[in-house]
Design an enzyme around this catalytic site. Sequence first.
Site, PDB file in Angstrom:
ATOM      1  N   ARG A 238       6.212   0.809  -2.014  1.00 59.11           N
ATOM      2  CA  ARG A 238       5.987   0.039  -2.972  1.00 59.11           C
ATOM      3  C   ARG A 238       7.400  -0.499  -3.705  1.00 59.11           C
ATOM      4  NH1 ARG A 238       1.727  -0.311  -1.155  1.00 59.11           N
ATOM      5  NH2 ARG A 238      -0.468   0.258  -2.123  1.00 59.11           N
ATOM      6  N   GLU A 267       5.438  -8.740  -6.831  1.00 55.45           N
ATOM      7  CA  GLU A 267       5.002  -9.471  -5.633  1.00 55.45           C
ATOM      8  C   GLU A 267       3.876 -10.558  -6.401  1.00 55.45           C
ATOM      9  OE1 GLU A 267       3.104  -7.222  -2.452  1.00 55.45           O
ATOM     10  OE2 GLU A 267       4.839  -5.889  -2.284  1.00 55.45           O
ATOM     11  N   HIS A 285       5.136  -8.089   2.909  1.00 58.06           N
ATOM     12  CA  HIS A 285       4.076  -6.910   2.699  1.00 58.06           C
ATOM     13  C   HIS A 285       3.218  -6.860   3.864  1.00 58.06           C
ATOM     14  CE1 HIS A 285       2.218  -4.034  -0.489  1.00 58.06           C
ATOM     15  NE2 HIS A 285       1.773  -3.648   0.625  1.00 58.06           N
TER      16      HIS A 285
END
Length: 319
Positions: A238, A267, A285
């Site tokens: 993360r 993000e 991602h």
Amino acid sequence: MSRVVVTGRIPETALEKLRAEHEVDAWEGPESIGREELLRRVAGADAVVSLLTERIDAELLDAAGPQLKVVANVAVGYDNIDVPACTERGVVATNTPGVLTEATADIALGLILSVTRRLGEGERLIRSGQAWKWGMFFLLGSSLQGKTLGVVGMGGIGQATARRAKAFGMEIVYQSRREIDPVLADEPGARRVELDELLATSDIVSLHCPYGPATHHLIGAEQLAAMKSSAYLINTARGPIVDEAALASALRDGQIAGAGLDVFENEPSVHPGLVELENVVLVPHLGSATVETRTAMAMLAADNTLAVLSDEQPPAPIN
């Protein structure tokens, strides 16, 4: 029939499985669902199948109402879910562990190879149209054989990454909150160490720990300064585990050699200091982004949902 709200697009096979037993209200817009629209749609829902882009908090749970039984996250990480708030309201929260292990480990190794062998730089050079010529010192990278991989968080994905690195001739050290199964530890030949030792001795540091208050900015300026100047940082866990501003400074100043990132603090925004650097590989991602993996994730979320709605134990409960 219960009412199931799906907060974003998921594979059709999972939707079909849910529709076979319940009424499904699935968001199918090209962009993520807006907050106000999400709060409106969940009203009266018995189940919410959520994506990691949606915040599942007390406001949303209250908007859904007391009949809500389950929140099924289509992700292994669940930092987007207020688990205590779910528990307080008697809502079962679930996730999708295991099914994305191999795909995410593949991305971790891909980032390791890309940054150590400067593949991103080479591709950008060719696409730019600049003249180039083979030479003994042209875009020299670093080999993996005989180097040490430090795995932070030796869960399923960390172990899968370690096994891949071992096949490339790397030594493995790891930091984990608990000792892993000896059989699994022996397979990659891993040695458990404290984080300080891992940072100081590893040639590549790969992050696989869950995100939460204890791991927010786990890797910051102090930790980056403790790494070798020839070392690389990889993050497929993360984004907020890494202080992006500190990382950009460390990369710019040569404190570490490079980084490979699949996840980011805010993000889809990426720290501008990272974007302008050549010694960092940035991908959007993609850790679980295979057809097979995303389908398996959605199907497990559907299984979790159906189990709870049938008053059965779900395959992957969080709380």
